[in-house]
Design a protein around this motif. Sequence first.
Motif, PDB file in Angstrom:
ATOM      1  N   TRP A   1      28.083  17.031  65.733  1.00 46.62           N
ATOM      2  CA  TRP A   1      29.296  16.400  66.285  1.00 46.62           C
ATOM      3  C   TRP A   1      30.401  17.427  66.467  1.00 46.62           C
ATOM      4  O   TRP A   1      31.076  17.454  67.498  1.00 46.62           O
ATOM      5  N   GLN A   2      30.564  18.285  65.473  1.00 47.31           N
ATOM      6  CA  GLN A   2      31.586  19.325  65.568  1.00 47.31           C
ATOM      7  C   GLN A   2      31.263  20.329  66.674  1.00 47.31           C
ATOM      8  O   GLN A   2      32.149  20.758  67.417  1.00 47.31           O
ATOM      9  N   PHE A   3      29.991  20.707  66.772  1.00 46.04           N
ATOM     10  CA  PHE A   3      29.591  21.646  67.828  1.00 46.04           C
ATOM     11  C   PHE A   3      29.863  21.068  69.212  1.00 46.04           C
ATOM     12  O   PHE A   3      30.383  21.749  70.101  1.00 46.04           O
ATOM     13  N   ARG A   4      29.536  19.786  69.362  1.00 47.97           N
ATOM     14  CA  ARG A   4      29.764  19.143  70.656  1.00 47.97           C
ATOM     15  C   ARG A   4      31.252  19.048  70.954  1.00 47.97           C
ATOM     16  O   ARG A   4      31.680  19.292  72.093  1.00 47.97           O
ATOM     17  N   SER A   5      32.038  18.714  69.944  1.00 51.99           N
ATOM     18  CA  SER A   5      33.488  18.592  70.145  1.00 51.99           C
ATOM     19  C   SER A   5      34.121  19.917  70.539  1.00 51.99           C
ATOM     20  O   SER A   5      35.098  19.965  71.294  1.00 51.99           O
ATOM     21  N   ASN A   6      33.559  21.021  70.031  1.00 50.88           N
ATOM     22  CA  ASN A   6      34.121  22.346  70.315  1.00 50.88           C
ATOM     23  C   ASN A   6      33.413  23.067  71.450  1.00 50.88           C
ATOM     24  O   ASN A   6      33.651  24.263  71.669  1.00 50.88           O
ATOM     25  N   GLY A   7      32.508  22.377  72.139  1.00 49.68           N
ATOM     26  CA  GLY A   7      31.841  22.978  73.285  1.00 49.68           C
ATOM     27  C   GLY A   7      30.742  23.960  72.939  1.00 49.68           C
ATOM     28  O   GLY A   7      30.281  24.710  73.808  1.00 49.68           O
ATOM     29  N   GLN A   8      30.289  23.947  71.673  1.00 48.14           N
ATOM     30  CA  GLN A   8      29.269  24.900  71.271  1.00 48.14           C
ATOM     31  C   GLN A   8      27.878  24.532  71.790  1.00 48.14           C
ATOM     32  O   GLN A   8      26.957  25.356  71.730  1.00 48.14           O
ATOM     33  N   LEU A   9      27.714  23.290  72.272  1.00 45.68           N
ATOM     34  CA  LEU A   9      26.416  22.873  72.809  1.00 45.68           C
ATOM     35  C   LEU A   9      26.329  23.058  74.315  1.00 45.68           C
ATOM     36  O   LEU A   9      25.358  22.621  74.940  1.00 45.68           O
ATOM     37  N   ASP A  10      27.299  23.707  74.893  1.00 45.91           N
ATOM     38  CA  ASP A  10      27.286  24.001  76.327  1.00 45.91           C
ATOM     39  C   ASP A  10      26.025  24.800  76.676  1.00 45.91           C
ATOM     40  O   ASP A  10      25.776  25.854  76.087  1.00 45.91           O
ATOM     41  N   PRO A  11      25.179  24.306  77.609  1.00 43.90           N
ATOM     42  CA  PRO A  11      23.931  25.011  77.952  1.00 43.90           C
ATOM     43  C   PRO A  11      24.145  26.471  78.331  1.00 43.90           C
ATOM     44  O   PRO A  11      23.281  27.318  78.070  1.00 43.90           O
ATOM     45  N   GLY A  12      25.302  26.773  78.924  1.00 49.20           N
ATOM     46  CA  GLY A  12      25.567  28.153  79.307  1.00 49.20           C
ATOM     47  C   GLY A  12      25.631  29.104  78.131  1.00 49.20           C
ATOM     48  O   GLY A  12      25.417  30.319  78.295  1.00 49.20           O
ATOM     49  N   LYS A  13      25.912  28.570  76.941  1.00 43.90           N
ATOM     50  CA  LYS A  13      25.984  29.411  75.745  1.00 43.90           C
ATOM     51  C   LYS A  13      24.625  29.592  75.074  1.00 43.90           C
ATOM     52  O   LYS A  13      24.519  30.336  74.096  1.00 43.90           O
ATOM     53  N   TRP A  14      23.623  28.901  75.581  1.00 40.10           N
ATOM     54  CA  TRP A  14      22.292  29.008  74.996  1.00 40.10           C
ATOM     55  C   TRP A  14      21.292  29.656  75.941  1.00 40.10           C
ATOM     56  O   TRP A  14      20.348  30.301  75.494  1.00 40.10           O
ATOM     57  N   ILE A  15      21.492  29.476  77.228  1.00 35.01           N
ATOM     58  CA  ILE A  15      20.538  29.978  78.204  1.00 35.01           C
ATOM     59  C   ILE A  15      20.429  31.497  78.178  1.00 35.01           C
ATOM     60  O   ILE A  15      19.402  32.077  78.555  1.00 35.01           O
ATOM     61  N   VAL A  16      21.493  32.166  77.674  1.00 36.47           N
ATOM     62  CA  VAL A  16      21.484  33.630  77.648  1.00 36.47           C
ATOM     63  C   VAL A  16      20.382  34.178  76.751  1.00 36.47           C
ATOM     64  O   VAL A  16      19.921  35.314  76.940  1.00 36.47           O
ATOM     65  N   TYR A  17      19.928  33.361  75.784  1.00 38.40           N
ATOM     66  CA  TYR A  17      18.915  33.840  74.851  1.00 38.40           C
ATOM     67  C   TYR A  17      17.510  33.789  75.441  1.00 38.40           C
ATOM     68  O   TYR A  17      16.542  34.139  74.749  1.00 38.40           O
ATOM     69  N   LEU A  18      17.423  33.364  76.686  1.00 37.19           N
ATOM     70  CA  LEU A  18      16.154  33.440  77.403  1.00 37.19           C
ATOM     71  C   LEU A  18      16.061  34.710  78.243  1.00 37.19           C
ATOM     72  O   LEU A  18      15.036  34.954  78.880  1.00 37.19           O
ATOM     73  N   ARG A  19      17.123  35.499  78.240  1.00 35.30           N
ATOM     74  CA  ARG A  19      17.088  36.767  78.975  1.00 35.30           C
ATOM     75  C   ARG A  19      16.080  37.712  78.335  1.00 35.30           C
ATOM     76  O   ARG A  19      15.978  37.805  77.107  1.00 35.30           O
ATOM     77  N   VAL A  20      15.347  38.426  79.192  1.00 37.62           N
ATOM     78  CA  VAL A  20      14.286  39.303  78.696  1.00 37.62           C
ATOM     79  C   VAL A  20      14.845  40.393  77.790  1.00 37.62           C
ATOM     80  O   VAL A  20      14.263  40.703  76.743  1.00 37.62           O
ATOM     81  N   ASP A  21      15.990  40.973  78.171  1.00 36.42           N
ATOM     82  CA  ASP A  21      16.532  42.061  77.363  1.00 36.42           C
ATOM     83  C   ASP A  21      17.014  41.565  75.997  1.00 36.42           C
ATOM     84  O   ASP A  21      16.844  42.259  74.984  1.00 36.42           O
ATOM     85  N   TYR A  22      17.575  40.357  75.934  1.00 37.66           N
ATOM     86  CA  TYR A  22      18.004  39.816  74.650  1.00 37.66           C
ATOM     87  C   TYR A  22      16.797  39.482  73.768  1.00 37.66           C
ATOM     88  O   TYR A  22      16.821  39.714  72.552  1.00 37.66           O
ATOM     89  N   LEU A  23      15.761  38.912  74.390  1.00 32.20           N
ATOM     90  CA  LEU A  23      14.549  38.604  73.640  1.00 32.20           C
ATOM     91  C   LEU A  23      13.903  39.878  73.105  1.00 32.20           C
ATOM     92  O   LEU A  23      13.427  39.915  71.961  1.00 32.20           O
TER      93      LEU A  23
END
Length: 272
Positions: free
Chosen positions: A41-63
């Motif tokens: 609930w807190q993450f959602r309220s603060n925008g931490q569940l925004d897909p844009g903040k998670w999709i970056v971890y699918l980048r090949v260089d980050y992986l």
Amino acid sequence: MSSTATQVLFDAPGPKGRRRILLLSVLSVVAILALLAGALWQFRSNGQLDPGKWIVYLRVDYLAFLGQGLWGTLKVTALAAVVAFPLGLLLALARLSRFRVLSTLAAVWIEFYRGIPMLLVVYAFLLALPAFGVTFPRFWMLVIPMILVSSATTAEVFRAGINAVDRGQHEAAAAIGLSRRDAMASVILPQAVRLVLPSLILALVTLLKDSTLGYVVSYNELQFQGKTLVSITRYLVQTYLVVSVIYIVINFLLTRIALALDARMKARAAAG
């Protein structure tokens, strides 16, 4: 022999104890689920569940970057285990020795490294020893403390396993003319190792978690790579959750192996 790996270090709980454990387990699960719900609930309220903040971890260089850290973690864990577990067995045998000096030295080693936090040992290699001109590469500043501490804890696991072997096995070995040393090597130790094998896998889980202290010596293990990735992405919560999931998956697999071995040993004991 009716002893199992679970009984090597702990007494089996009775009916009241099992009910108490069940109740505490249910309450713990409910509390954890409530905390998770509140956190989401807190993450959602603060925008931490925004897909844009998670999709970056699918980048090949980050992986690949996290993969390097995972490889570093697995490497130090494997090497520490390969050295610490046999050393722990030798310490257990030394502590059980009839030679008082050898037994005392082993007991001092075990009690000292069991009683001191591994972080202090790491700091000794990082800060104290260099003051006397003794230096090690970063890799060994992490691995050696892991070996020292783990050897002490696994020594007690092996000692408990040896003591758990039925006394009749000692008597049977003596009856067929085996010396104390030959009986230990051929009869007692194989049974003791089978008894403590699940506990050794759980000790491997502990070693894996201890490897996170690599950040102290700036060794590129998974936790340190995650810390570096935070400085790149500025996503602290997301990065450490991804790193935590990796650790949880590895530890879960190791724990399942331990449970499977324990169940197999119980089945063999029941069949025997």
